[in-house]
Design an enzyme around this catalytic site. Structure first.
Site, PDB file in Angstrom:
ATOM      1  N   GLU A  74      13.480   0.247   1.833  1.00 33.14           N
ATOM      2  CA  GLU A  74      12.945   1.660   2.404  1.00 33.14           C
ATOM      3  C   GLU A  74      11.626   1.512   3.278  1.00 33.14           C
ATOM      4  O   GLU A  74      10.714   0.955   2.829  1.00 33.14           O
ATOM      5  CB  GLU A  74      12.634   2.175   1.318  1.00 33.14           C
ATOM      6  CG  GLU A  74      13.819   2.828   0.290  1.00 33.14           C
ATOM      7  CD  GLU A  74      14.736   3.690   0.754  1.00 33.14           C
ATOM      8  OE1 GLU A  74      14.469   4.429   1.859  1.00 33.14           O
ATOM      9  OE2 GLU A  74      15.727   3.978   0.079  1.00 33.14           O
ATOM     10  N   CYS A  98       5.822   7.844   4.752  1.00 35.09           N
ATOM     11  CA  CYS A  98       6.894   7.540   5.541  1.00 35.09           C
ATOM     12  C   CYS A  98       7.753   8.319   6.445  1.00 35.09           C
ATOM     13  O   CYS A  98       7.913   8.327   7.549  1.00 35.09           O
ATOM     14  CB  CYS A  98       7.757   6.438   4.778  1.00 35.09           C
ATOM     15  SG  CYS A  98       8.581   7.516   3.421  1.00 35.09           S
ATOM     16  N   GLU A 144       4.287   3.023  14.341  1.00 40.27           N
ATOM     17  CA  GLU A 144       3.874   3.803  13.042  1.00 40.27           C
ATOM     18  C   GLU A 144       2.562   3.692  12.863  1.00 40.27           C
ATOM     19  O   GLU A 144       2.076   2.612  12.455  1.00 40.27           O
ATOM     20  CB  GLU A 144       4.709   3.328  11.800  1.00 40.27           C
ATOM     21  CG  GLU A 144       4.394   4.184  10.707  1.00 40.27           C
ATOM     22  CD  GLU A 144       5.076   3.429   9.510  1.00 40.27           C
ATOM     23  OE1 GLU A 144       5.052   2.408   9.108  1.00 40.27           O
ATOM     24  OE2 GLU A 144       5.721   4.451   8.756  1.00 40.27           O
ATOM     25  N   LYS A 197       6.218  -5.555  -8.892  1.00 42.60           N
ATOM     26  CA  LYS A 197       5.088  -5.641  -8.340  1.00 42.60           C
ATOM     27  C   LYS A 197       4.533  -4.461  -7.493  1.00 42.60           C
ATOM     28  O   LYS A 197       4.990  -4.147  -6.469  1.00 42.60           O
ATOM     29  CB  LYS A 197       5.173  -6.886  -7.456  1.00 42.60           C
ATOM     30  CG  LYS A 197       3.783  -7.473  -7.147  1.00 42.60           C
ATOM     31  CD  LYS A 197       3.660  -8.042  -5.780  1.00 42.60           C
ATOM     32  CE  LYS A 197       3.611  -7.602  -4.532  1.00 42.60           C
ATOM     33  NZ  LYS A 197       2.282  -6.628  -4.361  1.00 42.60           N
TER      34      LYS A 197
END
Ligand code: NAD
Length: 504
Positions: A271, A307, A407, A196
């Site tokens: 991850e 990331c 973040e 997906k």
């Protein structure tokens, strides 16, 4: 300045996207669709079908059949390798188109999409690398010994088998590379896959799936389900027919996936996000150069939506002012504009929701005491129709501030001073994340000491980049497990021990 998103869409012949299940392209069972929007202009590029729960069930059953009934998992190594090699050739032959589709779907500048670690060449390299493992995945033999119950001699062998049906879920920021990172090891080890992609970037996944079809994989071995997190993602990770979930995305969704996987004890690789530090000592080879790299990493290319961006610069106090000044200087080199213009350096924030989130952090930081050195606003003119944010630098940031802890996923760098090595390590590790880190010093002993002390999955010494096909993943809230190179082969296989009686 003309932005050529729709012309490029027409030139590339982009059509509405569909689901790919059991070797066939089809619409969603309930007819639902979603819009692919380019963030440089917020124009709708195309629409695509989004999977319902029924479609998820159909795709997982197709992958289950292809795994349980074969031939893919038991195909001999040479034939499996040949099909993957054909895919590598097809990705390479269609590389430029794929790079342009990536710019069309998530707005990253074409120079970045074509040249960097997220390009089609890198994706082809990841398939090539994992295809190379196929005839080298070996088990172990152990010394023969006497079995306790019977006293007869036995020999134990262990070997690796494919983990089964893999549900792969990827984000929008590096869609081609992450498609490859998940699908290449899964197919190389003999697993079958339901992938997906993000609802914000489907075009490269659709094109790569066409190439998978052309390469000749048996039906059901690879299935593509464009779809939303809920219902498609949720239905996929909770489906009883799935053996393993491999996920790249935010920590919040990773936590949900981990909880959902408890039912059925699915194997899980996560991850997730990061708040990676770079530690700059006063003996760094070039403080100014390091500052330019740090600011460049959060403002060029994906505009900080990566990331592994090192978004916290921890700088030894004696070179702190020089660092801040040089980092601010880099911001004038950022060029926004048409993402298909090779001179454009930086992309837009992926969507309006994320844009508001980034601007929220920028607004909050000064009220917590941070000093705004550069940026903090948005470019105007024609660019105002897109989700652009000027590269932003905050100095004198304290470790308790939101901009130092969360973040941001935008072009925001924070600079924090430190006095000695011990304090630098303490600050670096004072985070819930642990994805990446950088150490900048010409003192080799210090470089090793600090690299060992920082709790992060990848530490660069005088270097920022990530290397494909090496073990990659996070400590703490940045993830679970490692993918890349042999790490992926381990992540997509089960180890089976076979005990052979030698006296029968
Ligand atoms: P996201 O978590 O919002 O979405 C990622 C994927 O998960 C999408 O496909 C989404 O549709 C799907 N999803 C959403 N809700 C779900 C649910 N309930 N169940 C199953 N699937 C669901 O992340 P994003 O905004 O697309 O990407 C940005 C994040 O990804 C950042 O946190 C970034 O750090 C992280 N990221 C990590 C890496 C890495 O390798 N560590 C690489 C790239 C991005």
């Amino acid at each position: 300045m003309a932005i050529t998103v729709l012309q490029e869409r027409d030139r590339l012949g982009v059509k509405p996207g569909r689901l790919f299940i059991d070797g066939e392209w089809r619409d969603a069972s309930d007819g639902a669709t979603w819009e692919q929007v380019n963030p440089a202009t917020n124009e709708v590029v195309t629409t695509f079908a989004v999977a319902s729960k029924e479609d998820v069930d159909r795709a997982v059953k197709a992958a289950r059949r292809a795994f349980d009934e074969g031939p893919w998992p038991t195909l001999n190594a040479r034939d499996r390798k040949a099909i993957i090699q054909r895919l590598v050739e097809l990705i390479t032959a269609n590389g430029e188109e794929l790079n342009r589709l990536q710019t069309l779907e998530n707005g990253m500048p074409i120079a970045f999409s074509s040249m960097s670690v997220v390009s089609s060449a890198m994706a082809a390299g990841v398939f090539d690398h994992h295809g190379g493992w196929i005839d080298k995945i070996c088990g172990s033999t152990y010394p023969s010994y006497e079995s306790a119950p019977t006293g007869s001699e036995v020999q134990v062998l262990s070997f690796r088998e494919p983990v089964g049906v893999v549900a792969a879920i990827i984000p929008w920021n590096a869609p081609m590379m992450l498609f490859a990172q998940k699908v290449a090891p899964a197919l190389a080890t003999g697993c079958t896959v339901v992938l997906k992609p993000s609802e914000y970037a489907v075009l490269t996944s659709l094109r790569l799936t066409e190439l998978i079809e052309e390469a000749g994989f048996p039906p059901g071995v690879f299935n593509l389900l464009p779809g939303l997190g809920d219902p498609a993602g949720e239905a996929l990770v909770t489906h009883r027919g799935v053996d393993k979930v491999t996920f790249t995305g935010s920590r919040a969704v990773g936590q949900r996936i981990l909880a959902a996987s408890a039912d059925g004890i699915k194997r899980v690789t996560l991850e997730l996000g990061g708040k990676s530090p770079s530690i700059i000592f006063d003996d760094a080879a070039s403080v100014a150069g390091t500052a330019m790299m740090a600011m460049g990493m959060v403002s060029m290319g994906l505009s900080g939506q990566g990331c592994v961006c090192q978004t916290r610069s921890l700088v030894q106090r004696s070179v702190y002012d020089e660092f801040v000044e040089s980092a601010a200087g880099l911001t004038s080199m950022v060029t926004f504009g048409d993402p298909f213009d090779p001179a454009t350096t930086s992309g837009a924030i992926i969507n309006k929701r994320q844009l508001d989130r980034v601007l929220g952090f920028i607004e909050q930081a000064p009220s917590e005491g941070a000093r705004l050195v550069a940026g903090g606003d948005r470019p105007g003119g024609d660019l105002a129709q897109g989700n652009f944010v000027n590269p932003t630098l905050f100095a004198d940031v304290d470790k308790t501030m939101a901009v130092a802890r969360e973040e941001v996923f935008g072009p925001v760098l924070v600079a924090m001073p430190f006095d000695d090595e011990e304090e630098a390590i303490r600050l670096a590790n004072d985070t819930e994340y642990g994805l990446g880190a950088g150490v900048f010093t010409t003192n080799i002993a210090r470089a090793f000491r600090v690299a060992k002390a920082v709790r992060a999955g990848t530490v660069g010494v005088n270097e920022y980049t990530v290397m494909p096909n090496t073990p990659f993943g996070g400590y703490k809230s940045s993830g679970l497990g490692r993918e890349g190179g042999w790490g992926s082969i381990e992540a997509f296989t089960e180890v089976k021990s076979v005990i052979i009686g030698l006296s029968g």
